[in-house]
Design an enzyme around this catalytic site. Structure first.
Site, PDB file in Angstrom:
ATOM      1  CG  MET A  60      -1.710  -1.020   1.001  1.00  0.00           C
ATOM      2  SD  MET A  60      -2.740  -0.478   2.400  1.00  0.00           S
ATOM      3  CE  MET A  60      -1.568  -1.417   4.177  1.00  0.00           C
ATOM      4  N   GLY A 101       2.269   4.136   4.987  1.00  0.00           N
ATOM      5  CA  GLY A 101       3.005   3.011   3.257  1.00  0.00           C
ATOM      6  C   GLY A 101       3.024   1.746   4.542  1.00  0.00           C
ATOM      7  CB  SER A 102       1.912  -0.421   5.590  1.00  0.00           C
ATOM      8  OG  SER A 102       0.544  -0.293   5.806  1.00  0.00           O
ATOM      9  NE  ARG A 103       5.447  -7.213   2.330  1.00  0.00           N
ATOM     10  CZ  ARG A 103       6.344  -7.779   2.606  1.00  0.00           C
ATOM     11  NH1 ARG A 103       7.282  -6.955   2.102  1.00  0.00           N
ATOM     12  NH2 ARG A 103       6.815  -8.942   3.234  1.00  0.00           N
TER      13      ARG A 103
END
Length: 217
Positions: free
Chosen positions: A97, A185-187
């Site tokens: 993301m 922002g990440s995953r």
């Protein structure tokens, strides 16, 4: 519609934007500079609002489908060893993301929460190979009759400093509903049983609660 986790940030951003507008109007005499400062204040508020947006989505529930838990880009599809819970090989599908994506996490399938754990850790960039094991993260396992157990992991990135996880052991959860939120922002990693039919490709855009990630083989 905005996510409830954005309440304090939206309130702060609105107060900041209003203050900038009023202060600039009162103390800056140069018209073009006053306008520039006021526009900057409004832009910051718009950025905050778009980050915490929570579009209403009604998932088409299907026990044979694994739905995308988040919006973003598919960056990993591979067979890996999952060492925290399963301690065996699984199919990993990872969705990255960016800050402009919707950051709501949704349950990928119906089922019962069998495991939910928070891990403090580092803040490596979300696409780093070791982010799944070393970054701040939460691990959640859902179980149902169709797929057995699947695991999803919310992973903080270099900017993400807060992961919100609503899953608690013993909860009955509904596919496509709100499972949490990750700021900036990440995953999210999905770990699926071997033999599961993967329905997405690398670099494909995924939409949380809509895109079918996998089906029962």
């Amino acid at each position: 519609m905005f996510h409830k986790e954005g309440g304090p940030s939206i309130l702060l951003g609105t107060s900041f934007a209003v203050a900038v507008l009023l202060i600039a109007d009162r103390f800056i005499d140069i018209a073009w500079l006053r306008m520039l400062v006021q526009i900057a204040g409004v832009v910051i508020l718009i950025i905050i609002l778009q980050f915490f947006r929570n579009p209403k989505r009604i998932a088409v529930r299907n026990s044979d489908h694994i739905l995308a838990p988040v919006d973003g880009k598919v960056v990993v599809i591979e067979e890996v060893y999952e060492g925290e819970f399963f301690k065996d090989k699984r199919l990993q599908v990872s969705i990255f993301m960016s800050p402009i994506n919707v950051h709501v996490t949704r349950y990928a399938m119906d089922g019962i929460i069998k495991f939910s754990k928070y891990h403090p850790g580092k803040f490596l960039v979300a696409w780093h190979p070791k982010a799944s094991e070393e970054n701040e993260r939460t691990t959640v396992v859902i179980e149902n009759e169709t797929f057995g157990q699947i695991l999803y992991r919310q992973i903080a990135g270099a900017l993400a400093r807060r992961i919100v996880n609503y899953a608690q052991e013993g909860m009955q959860v509904v596919q496509g509903t709100d499972a949490g939120f990750i700021k900036f922002g990440s995953r999210v990693d999905l770990f699926l049983p071997l033999g599961t039919q993967i329905n997405v490709e690398l670099n494909q855009k995924a939409i949380g609660g809509k895109t079918i990630i996998a089906t029962k083989a």
